[in-house]
Write an enzyme that holds these catalytic residues in place. Structure first.
Site, mmCIF file in Angstrom:
data_model
loop_
_atom_site.group_PDB
_atom_site.id
_atom_site.type_symbol
_atom_site.label_atom_id
_atom_site.label_comp_id
_atom_site.label_asym_id
_atom_site.label_seq_id
_atom_site.Cartn_x
_atom_site.Cartn_y
_atom_site.Cartn_z
ATOM 1 N N GLU A 112 5.909 0.206 2.793
ATOM 2 C CA GLU A 112 4.785 -0.681 3.101
ATOM 3 C C GLU A 112 3.532 0.177 3.237
ATOM 4 O OE1 GLU A 112 4.726 -3.890 2.783
ATOM 5 O OE2 GLU A 112 6.790 -3.630 2.112
ATOM 6 N N CYS A 170 -3.464 -2.181 8.893
ATOM 7 C CA CYS A 170 -3.324 -2.388 7.449
ATOM 8 C C CYS A 170 -3.800 -3.784 7.093
ATOM 9 C CB CYS A 170 -1.877 -2.195 7.031
ATOM 10 S SG CYS A 170 -0.767 -3.216 7.997
HETATM 11 P P1 NAP Z 1 0.133 8.413 6.346
HETATM 12 O O1 NAP Z 1 -0.832 9.500 6.419
HETATM 13 O O2 NAP Z 1 0.639 7.997 5.012
HETATM 14 O O3 NAP Z 1 1.351 8.830 7.287
HETATM 15 C C1 NAP Z 1 2.442 7.951 7.505
HETATM 16 C C2 NAP Z 1 3.660 8.761 7.857
HETATM 17 O O4 NAP Z 1 4.043 9.544 6.724
HETATM 18 C C3 NAP Z 1 3.433 9.751 9.002
HETATM 19 O O5 NAP Z 1 4.581 9.785 9.798
HETATM 20 C C4 NAP Z 1 3.240 11.062 8.247
HETATM 21 O O6 NAP Z 1 3.575 12.200 9.015
HETATM 22 C C5 NAP Z 1 4.224 10.884 7.123
HETATM 23 N N1 NAP Z 1 4.014 11.773 5.981
HETATM 24 C C6 NAP Z 1 2.880 12.417 5.607
HETATM 25 N N2 NAP Z 1 3.105 13.130 4.489
HETATM 26 C C7 NAP Z 1 4.409 12.936 4.147
HETATM 27 C C8 NAP Z 1 5.234 13.391 3.086
HETATM 28 N N3 NAP Z 1 4.783 14.193 2.135
HETATM 29 N N4 NAP Z 1 6.515 12.980 3.052
HETATM 30 C C9 NAP Z 1 7.003 12.159 3.992
HETATM 31 N N5 NAP Z 1 6.262 11.687 5.027
HETATM 32 C C10 NAP Z 1 4.978 12.065 5.103
HETATM 33 O O7 NAP Z 1 -0.441 7.064 7.024
HETATM 34 P P2 NAP Z 1 -1.065 6.926 8.468
HETATM 35 O O8 NAP Z 1 -2.432 7.534 8.467
HETATM 36 O O9 NAP Z 1 -0.103 7.329 9.500
HETATM 37 O O10 NAP Z 1 -1.193 5.337 8.592
HETATM 38 C C11 NAP Z 1 -2.240 4.608 8.048
HETATM 39 C C12 NAP Z 1 -1.819 3.963 6.740
HETATM 40 O O11 NAP Z 1 -0.679 3.143 6.960
HETATM 41 C C13 NAP Z 1 -2.885 3.038 6.178
HETATM 42 O O12 NAP Z 1 -2.948 3.213 4.798
HETATM 43 C C14 NAP Z 1 -2.354 1.653 6.519
HETATM 44 O O13 NAP Z 1 -2.839 0.621 5.692
HETATM 45 C C15 NAP Z 1 -0.886 1.867 6.368
HETATM 46 N N6 NAP Z 1 -0.113 0.851 7.089
HETATM 47 C C16 NAP Z 1 0.540 -0.100 6.361
HETATM 48 C C17 NAP Z 1 1.238 -1.093 7.005
HETATM 49 C C18 NAP Z 1 1.968 -2.163 6.231
HETATM 50 O O14 NAP Z 1 2.780 -2.869 6.806
HETATM 51 N N7 NAP Z 1 1.693 -2.314 4.943
HETATM 52 C C19 NAP Z 1 1.294 -1.115 8.393
HETATM 53 C C20 NAP Z 1 0.625 -0.116 9.109
HETATM 54 C C21 NAP Z 1 -0.077 0.871 8.440
HETATM 55 P P3 NAP Z 1 2.419 13.140 9.641
HETATM 56 O O15 NAP Z 1 1.745 12.299 10.665
HETATM 57 O O16 NAP Z 1 3.181 14.272 10.198
HETATM 58 O O17 NAP Z 1 1.530 13.525 8.510
#
Ligand code: NAP
Length: 518
Positions: free
Chosen positions: A288, A322
């Site tokens: 997601e 999101c």
């Molecule tokens: P993110 O930067 O993509 O990080 C999400 C998770 O992925 C974190 O735990 C991060 O760990 C991890 N991660 C980073 N690089 C990775 C890799 N190479 N391999 C595996 N995992 C990795 O997103 P965020 O800033 O936390 O959250 C914001 C985003 O989430 C926005 O785009 C928002 O729209 C989206 N979101 C979507 C929904 C939905 O239901 N569609 C709901 C909530 C949020 P680290 O923190 O250690 O980097």
């Protein structure tokens, strides 16, 4: 199986009641007294220290360290997968009724610790009291809802009976799941993905966001107290870019449940698709991702209601949802009066530390988020007309004024790119068809709303507004478990509909068994 009462959403604490306000103040004090504690890693029953530490900060006051966490290495990530894989045969055979009971217990413990979790969310994620309360309530809802869903799926499933046969279909767990949540719903989303994996009989490695690991550590206590065995889950705190690939690529990983940004989601999907030596399945990816959500304000609509809906959707939790509205698409007939009312409301929003209940908006999550959002605001000033906000708010935290930029064209970066902060682009539509066309002009398709008094227009939006979660005459945030199964189209993800009747099936595989009789 235990007879559970019908699912109901968890009620929100009413903070206008003096007793509740006082209880919340006490919870904030109690949590603050635990700032700066160290959290080690645990794999199975072994507690592990590492040299590399992660400090999570209070975004309302970045000088304050909320928790210090030992960071996992790639080697520990491999060990965690091996441990989860070794325990899977035992956990997968634990009767569903027992797993359900543990989950109901987890909900009970979360309810007991609700204000404490509210306080952790205020301090580590920068959530205001009502936003924190909604997050914790949703986490409880996920536990209660998925417990009931598992009861349903553990029953014999109805299949057509062939003459001379006994035909059945049962659902089986998949194996080792990697759960990777974001920081913006550091409890609800983390809990939802984790308990869905566990209650269906999978073992889990949960890699929390590096912004909010303390909340994850608190939830680990809840799971253990509820009876989930030590080996059924590992919380593997560490940098996603360091341990993420190892977890996703490991041949014993069976599925990845991810919520986060588009780019990380796509990378996980790509890595998971490549079979590794010794791997005997196609990994399942539930992803997601981001949103660029629009609210359409029709020429014939209740303008005050539309303004309130847009303000709540765009600036609740600083626009870091999101589902947040980042584009208001307004019919030319009401464009100017809408903007005027909107600007008035937005300018009155107070911004400050999230533990102080006088503020409607708290900080954004981090220094890097603040920088990126401020850059988008500068871009926006060139791409449109600044109507409200437009820069940082002084203080010790990462505060940004709620910002509205009008007259934005669909080719503008602030119309197309996810900013993930308190920035709203407003665009003018010639008529309702044009409004729909603008709303759909996005690679994302998560949430959307329409404010209109015209039933024919709403009917058209129902068919043509291409989003996973569509709302009429209300805000586009605040999906409720059970009522609004949540997940998006296109680059917003695999449309997995969390909190809905299809969700647990993503963590299961169906086995069909036919026995010749007579
Ligand atoms: P993110 O930067 O993509 O990080 C999400 C998770 O992925 C974190 O735990 C991060 O760990 C991890 N991660 C980073 N690089 C990775 C890799 N190479 N391999 C595996 N995992 C990795 O997103 P965020 O800033 O936390 O959250 C914001 C985003 O989430 C926005 O785009 C928002 O729209 C989206 N979101 C979507 C929904 C939905 O239901 N569609 C709901 C909530 C949020 P680290 O923190 O250690 O980097």
């Amino acid at each position: 199986m235990e007879n559970l009462p019908e699912f109901r959403n968890e009620g929100y604490t009413d903070f206008s009641q003096p007793a509740h306000r006082q209880a919340m103040e006490e919870a904030l004090d109690a949590v603050r007294a635990r700032f700066g504690r160290e959290y080690r890693l645990r794999i199975g029953s072994e507690w592990i220290s590492t040299d590399d530490k992660l400090e999570s900060l209070n975004p309302s006051n970045a000088k304050e360290i909320v928790g210090i966490h030992h960071k996992a290495t790639p080697e520990l990530a491999r060990r965690a997968v091996e441990c989860a894989s070794a325990f899977f045969p035992q956990w997968s055979r634990t009767p569903a009724a027992e797993r359900v009971r543990m989950l109901i217990d987890a909900a009970r413990i979360l309810r007991r610790r609700k204000m404490e979790f509210d306080a952790w969310l205020a301090y580590e994620a920068g959530k205001t009291w009502p936003e924190a309360e909604a997050d914790v309530s949703e986490a409880i809802d996920f536990c209660e809802y998925y417990a009931r869903e598992m009861q349903r799926l553990a029953c014999p499933q109805k299949v057509h009976q062939l003459a001379g046969e006994q035909d059945e279909m049962v659902y089986l767990p998949l194996g080792v799941g990697i759960v990777i949540p974001p920081w913006n719903f550091p409890l609800a989303i983390l809990v939802g993905m984790t308990v869905a994996s566990l209650v269906t009989g999978n073992t889990v490695i949960l890699k929390p966001s590096s912004e909010t690991p303390t909340i994850a550590a608190q939830f680990a206590e809840v799971l253990l107290e509820a009876g989930f065995p030590e080996r059924s889950f590992t919380i593997l705190t560490g940098s996603g870019s360091v341990v993420g690939d190892v977890l996703v690529e490991h041949p014993k990983t069976r599925f990845v449940s991810f919520t986060g940004s588009r780019d990380v989601g796509l990378r996980i999907n790509e890595l998971a698709a490549k079979p590794q030596k010794g791997q005997v399945w196609i990994k399942r990816v539930i992803a997601e991702m981001g949103g660029k959500d629009a609210i359409i304000v029709d020429g014939d609509s209740d303008l005050d209601r539309a303004v309130d809906g847009v303000v709540a959707s765009a600036f609740g939790y600083q626009g870091q949802k999101c589902s947040a509205c980042s584009r208001a698409i307004v019919d030319a007939k009401v464009y100017e009066p809408f903007l005027e009312k909107l600007a008035g409301k937005v300018k009155a929003i107070s911004v400050g530390p999230s533990d102080d209940p006088r503020h409607y908006m708290g900080p954004v999550i981090s220094e890097s988020a603040r920088k990126s959002i401020l850059q988008y605001i500068e871009t926006g000033k060139r791409e449109g007309r600044l109507v409200a906000g437009g820069g940082p708010v002084p203080g010790d935290g990462y505060f940004i004024a709620p910002t509205v930029i009008a007259d934005v064209e669909p080719t503008a970066r602030i119309f197309q790119e996810e900013i993930f902060g308190p920035v709203l682009a407003v665009s003018k539509a010639r008529d309702f068809d044009h409004a729909l066309q603008l709303a759909n002009d996005s690679e994302y398709g998560l949430t959307g709303a329409v404010f209109s008094l015209d039933d024919e227009h709403l009917g058209r939006a129902k068919e043509q507004f291409h989003v996973g979660n569509l709302y009429f005459n209300r805000k586009c945030t605040g999906a409720m478990v059970g009522a609004h199964p949540f997940g998006g189209f296109n680059m917003s993800g695999t449309d997995s509909k969390a909190g809905g009747p299809d969700y647990l099936l993503l963590f299961l595989q169906a086995k069909s068994i036919a026995r010749k009789v007579g």
